[in-house]
Design an enzyme around this catalytic site. Structure first.
Site, PDB file in Angstrom:
ATOM      1  N   LEU A   1     -62.939 -29.568  -1.560  1.00  0.00           N
ATOM      2  CA  LEU A   1     -62.418 -29.975  -2.862  1.00  0.00           C
ATOM      3  C   LEU A   1     -61.346 -29.000  -3.339  1.00  0.00           C
ATOM      4  O   LEU A   1     -60.674 -29.254  -4.312  1.00  0.00           O
ATOM      5  CB  LEU A   1     -63.567 -30.053  -3.870  1.00  0.00           C
ATOM      6  CG  LEU A   1     -64.779 -30.856  -3.366  1.00  0.00           C
ATOM      7  CD1 LEU A   1     -65.892 -30.857  -4.396  1.00  0.00           C
ATOM      8  CD2 LEU A   1     -64.370 -32.282  -3.022  1.00  0.00           C
ATOM      9  N   ARG A   2     -61.246 -27.865  -2.651  1.00  0.00           N
ATOM     10  CA  ARG A   2     -60.184 -26.873  -2.862  1.00  0.00           C
ATOM     11  C   ARG A   2     -60.359 -26.048  -4.126  1.00  0.00           C
ATOM     12  O   ARG A   2     -59.464 -25.269  -4.461  1.00  0.00           O
ATOM     13  CB  ARG A   2     -58.793 -27.543  -2.892  1.00  0.00           C
ATOM     14  CG  ARG A   2     -58.482 -28.383  -1.667  1.00  0.00           C
ATOM     15  CD  ARG A   2     -58.557 -27.589  -0.397  1.00  0.00           C
ATOM     16  NE  ARG A   2     -57.907 -28.280   0.729  1.00  0.00           N
ATOM     17  CZ  ARG A   2     -57.984 -27.854   1.989  1.00  0.00           C
ATOM     18  NH1 ARG A   2     -58.685 -26.783   2.285  1.00  0.00           N
ATOM     19  NH2 ARG A   2     -57.377 -28.511   2.947  1.00  0.00           N
TER      20      ARG A   2
ATOM     21  N   ASP B   1     -64.748 -35.085   6.579  1.00  0.00           N
ATOM     22  CA  ASP B   1     -64.036 -33.826   6.833  1.00  0.00           C
ATOM     23  C   ASP B   1     -62.742 -33.790   6.005  1.00  0.00           C
ATOM     24  O   ASP B   1     -61.665 -33.449   6.503  1.00  0.00           O
ATOM     25  CB  ASP B   1     -63.745 -33.622   8.320  1.00  0.00           C
ATOM     26  CG  ASP B   1     -63.392 -32.169   8.634  1.00  0.00           C
ATOM     27  OD1 ASP B   1     -63.605 -31.311   7.761  1.00  0.00           O
ATOM     28  OD2 ASP B   1     -62.886 -31.904   9.734  1.00  0.00           O
TER      29      ASP B   1
ATOM     30  N   HIS C   1     -54.226 -31.731   1.148  1.00  0.00           N
ATOM     31  CA  HIS C   1     -53.167 -30.713   1.147  1.00  0.00           C
ATOM     32  C   HIS C   1     -52.051 -31.119   0.193  1.00  0.00           C
ATOM     33  O   HIS C   1     -51.819 -32.312  -0.031  1.00  0.00           O
ATOM     34  CB  HIS C   1     -52.538 -30.576   2.536  1.00  0.00           C
ATOM     35  CG  HIS C   1     -53.383 -29.820   3.510  1.00  0.00           C
ATOM     36  ND1 HIS C   1     -53.719 -28.500   3.334  1.00  0.00           N
ATOM     37  CD2 HIS C   1     -53.965 -30.207   4.667  1.00  0.00           C
ATOM     38  CE1 HIS C   1     -54.465 -28.101   4.352  1.00  0.00           C
ATOM     39  NE2 HIS C   1     -54.635 -29.109   5.175  1.00  0.00           N
TER      40      HIS C   1
ATOM     41  N   HIS D   1     -69.892 -25.125  12.993  1.00  0.00           N
ATOM     42  CA  HIS D   1     -68.692 -25.756  13.566  1.00  0.00           C
ATOM     43  C   HIS D   1     -68.538 -25.166  14.963  1.00  0.00           C
ATOM     44  O   HIS D   1     -68.161 -24.000  15.069  1.00  0.00           O
ATOM     45  CB  HIS D   1     -67.452 -25.418  12.738  1.00  0.00           C
ATOM     46  CG  HIS D   1     -67.474 -25.953  11.351  1.00  0.00           C
ATOM     47  ND1 HIS D   1     -66.485 -26.768  10.857  1.00  0.00           N
ATOM     48  CD2 HIS D   1     -68.358 -25.801  10.342  1.00  0.00           C
ATOM     49  CE1 HIS D   1     -66.766 -27.097   9.606  1.00  0.00           C
ATOM     50  NE2 HIS D   1     -67.891 -26.522   9.271  1.00  0.00           N
TER      51      HIS D   1
END
Lengths: 346, 445
Positions: B67-68, B309, B313, B183
């Protein structure tokens, strides 16, 4: 279970479509991959015509008069930049040399900002050298449509004018490609030159192309991608070859666990007079330069009778003139089409 | 008097976790499912939603969405992305701990949860950091992170090079019933790589990430999980060989589960041609054979969950030569449609596909969720039985839509599917019985 593809074709950044106009004329020269044999032959034929210009008393033709060509070198290269500069000047263009690595991007300016600034100076052509694969295509995608982009080397991707000057040199010596066995030796993994040569050799119908290197320097699935035979033994790989192309080996490959030492590399893959006997008697030896003497080949070979390395340099000029004049020619066609007949007299 | 009384009538209720698939009505009150089928006597809904032609399923759960916020608000915010989630039918999001500051203290976890609660558009569950600062050196205060609402722990996509540290981290997480989301990417084998090492990396001259970058990490993590008996979950598998290793380990009884990013089931390395920055993702798009194996693993149930995922940006992040672009796809709003395309392709049935977006990811999160503490969702997350929390997604499985910047609510428009026509459109999203998204009727066609 087949996966439907959702990506609309129009959204694909397709280099092939990008570098040709609707009639198939060269707008940009970004990569050889995807261009057809007719176009590559046209470049070679045109370069042939420019060879004579160097021998004239007045070494200029007016094909790009009034055009501004900017050398955008994000990576330093005096030699390549100089030949592009000379090619542009012989075509009577005005040349701007911009050493971008040292100025704009170091100050945090983005590549697009740099581009917009140069567009504002009404530059007609960018000659781009950049450390990132895909950089020339990126610039071609984002530059104003009236601007042509020539790739002077992008990362590990392509160096198409070098590839074409090598083809030109081969054709000069061998006449054609259909009966040739060409061996490329060295660091294929990191080489943009090799990628361009391989694409060109394939398109021009070379009978057999071989690549020779230890497995650490051969890219994944190279045989399939490039349609070549892979060798790990130099003597076997150059046996009966008509052309041997040695690639430059960067010193930093010794640090990245690609090779143990220059000594072992030269011992196994270095070209010497003795080994040259494996090839055809009239074999030519090529190298894109600059040579690491004693690493890729010894001096006897580099300066020997079979070496055409300096011819490659002179031919580079003619090939670059050919490509630049073709792109500018395509621009002129577009300009003529955009101007209605008689508009000049209004 | 019960609050938030809503009836959803005439829809096809698919509740995969309870093996329900039938045309029936759903009645909600007080944020929970009150009744299925006939309304209870005297039930007076404030709102009746006509769900004719729609599928009604539990709100979707996304195990990995960035969600930044905090730290990268120029890319997106919890507000913008939870609105996008609501429009995508997603009611629960798990965000990786690689925010700035990193989610390695209760304060950051609480900040994220509260910011999301204030917006009230999606339930955001932060994944706690497995190691302090995600540096891979010291284990984090996982008990406190769990207390602060982190249902799982993860090192995001940062490497833990030291296997001893990873072993201790897994053991410590398991002490508190926390599943570790890993990951799988070997740091040294993937270093410097940009795309799958294969046909396309060779043709384009882009540094490759070999398949072994994933399989080496999977092997190491499986060995540690087996030794420690800790529960691990692989986030975002990308190779055929890793799915085979997963199946083999599960057959041996290793406590391991795995998910896949939706785009890995749709795209492959060839979709990168030539240098398409919107297809630059990590792990990279791999071969068509890998994609087929991932699809088969979803079909067979070895891979249980499908994630977005999501990585929004700002435009500049993709406006550079390929190697300089930042990896990631803005993926919340295409998640459901991409999964529905698997149904169209015959990979799996609709209920099984929805299970990958609801009950299965709920099970992975659910182990770390405290039962009913401080309004946290209980184990009913991802289900719609009577008494379950009323998170619902109502979608038209046949409606087609075109992906365009104007249609995306996410701040990130970085998707390789721009311009594509997808099937499946969300009409309503309900979070704990509240309508948090209602499609513009103009788009109902």
């Amino acid at each position: 279970m087949s996966a439907a593809t959702f990506i609309p074709p129009a959204a694909r950044a397709d280099a092939r479509r990008l570098q040709l106009d609707a009639e198939g004329n060269l707008r940009h020269f970004l990569t050889i991959d995807g261009l057809d044999r007719a176009l590559l032959t046209e470049i070679l034929d045109r370069a042939e015509g420019f060879l004579g210009v160097a021998r004239q008393a007045v070494k200029k033709v007016p094909l790009c008069r009034g055009k501004i060509i900017a050398n955008l070198f994000f990576e330093n290269s005096t030699r390549t930049r100089t030949t592009f500069e000379l090619a542009a000047k012989r075509l009577s263009a005005d040349v701007l040399n911009l050493n971008i690595g040292a100025s704009a991007t170091a100050k945090g300016e983005t590549l697009l900002d740099t581009l917009r600034n140069l567009e504002a100076m009404h530059v007609d052509m960018f000659v781009v050298r950049h450390a990132d694969s895909g950089a020339a295509q990126f610039i071609a995608e984002h530059a104003a449509p009236r601007i042509s982009v020539i790739n002077a080397g992008d990362g590990r991707h392509a160096h198409p004018t070098q590839g074409m000057l090598d083809m030109f040199t081969i054709r000069q010596h061998k006449g054609g490609f259909a009966d040739l066995t060409v061996a490329i030796v060295g660091d294929l993994l990191h080489s943009r030159v090799a990628r361009s040569q391989l694409a060109a050799l394939h398109t021009l119908g070379t009978r057999e192309v071989r690549i020779i290197a230890p497995r650490t320097l051969i890219p994944a699935r190279a045989a399939e991608v490039f349609g070549v035979r892979v060798f790990h033994d130099l003597d076997a790989g150059i046996a009966d070859a008509d052309v041997i192309i040695m690639l430059r080996l960067q010193r930093e490959r010794m640090d990245g666990a690609f090779l143990p030492s220059e000594h072992e590399y030269f011992h196994l893959f270095g070209l010497t007079e003795r080994r040259l006997f494996m090839a055809k008697p009239d074999v030519i030896v090529m190298h894109p330069g600059p040579i690491n003497r004693g690493v890729e080949m010894d001096s006897q070979v580099a300066d020997g009778a079979r070496s055409v390395i300096l011819e490659q340099v002179s031919n580079g000029l003619a090939v670059r003139m050919a490509v630049m004049s073709m792109c500018i020619g395509t621009q002129n066609l577009a300009l003529a089409a955009a101007t209605p007949p008689g508009a000049g007299h209004a | 008097m019960p609050e938030r009384c809503i009836s959803i009538r005439g829809g096809r209720l698919i509740d995969p976790g309870n093996a329900v698939d039938s045309r029936t009505d759903l009645h909600l009150a007080d944020g929970r499912v009150l009744a299925i089928g006939a309304a209870p006597a005297g039930f007076a809904p404030k709102r009746v939603i006509d769900a004719t032609g729609l599928v009604v399923c539990p709100g979707l759960i996304d195990l990995c969405a960035r969600l930044r916020e905090p730290g990268l608000e120029h890319k997106a915010t919890i507000a913008s992305e939870s609105a996008a989630a609501a429009a995508a039918g997603i009611t629960t999001l798990c965000c990786p701990p690689d925010t700035d500051p990193i989610i390695d203290t209760p304060a950051v976890a609480q900040l994220i949860r509260r910011t999301a609660q204030i917006r009230g558009l999606a339930r955001v569950l932060p994944a706690g950091a497995l190691t302090k600062g995600l540096a891979g050196e010291q284990i984090s205060e996982m008990a406190a992170l769990k207390q602060a609402g982190c249902p799982v722990v993860s090192n995001a996509d940062r490497p833990i090079r030291n296997a001893r540290v990873l072993r201790r981290a897994l053991e410590y997480a398991a002490t508190f019933g926390l599943t570790s989301l890993l990951h799988p990417a070997d740091a040294d084998l993937s270093e410097g790589g940009l795309v799958h090492e294969g046909l396309v990396s060779t043709r384009l001259g882009l540094p490759g990430i070999p398949e072994a970058a994933e399989t080496v990490a999977v092997a190491r993590n499986l060995a540690l999980a087996e030794q420690t008996e800790a529960r691990i979950h692989f986030r975002g598998l990308s190779t055929a060989r890793a799915t085979a290793m997963l199946a083999e380990a599960r057959a041996r009884g290793v406590q391991v589960s795995a998910d896949v990013s939706a785009h890995q089931l749709i795209l492959c390395e060839h979709d990168l041609a030539d240098f398409r920055a919107n297809a630059h993702v990590s792990p990279p798009l791999r071969t068509a054979a890998d994609r087929a194996a991932l699809r088969a693993a979803v079909a067979s149930g070895e891979i249980t969950a499908i994630c977005s995922d999501h990585q929004p940006h700002e435009p500049d992040a993709k406006l550079d030569p390929f190697p300089q672009t930042q990896p990631g796809i803005s993926a919340l709003e295409t998640l459901l449609s991409l999964v529905l395309s698997l149904v169209d392709d015959g990979v799996l049935g609709l209920p099984a596909a929805l299970a990958c977006l609801t009950s299965h990811p709920a099970e992975i999160l659910g182990r770390g969720l405290p039962a009913t503490a401080e309004r946290m969702p209980d184990c009913s997350l991802g289900h719609l039985h009577v008494g379950a929390i009323a998170d619902c997604c109502l979608f038209d499985p046949a409606a087609r839509w075109q992906v365009s910047p104007a249609r995306l609510r996410s701040r990130g428009h970085n998707t390789p599917f721009l311009g594509a026509e997808l099937t499946g459109q969300v009409r309503y999203t309900l979070l704990a019985g509240r309508i948090v998204f209602e499609a513009d009727p103009e788009h109902h066609r």
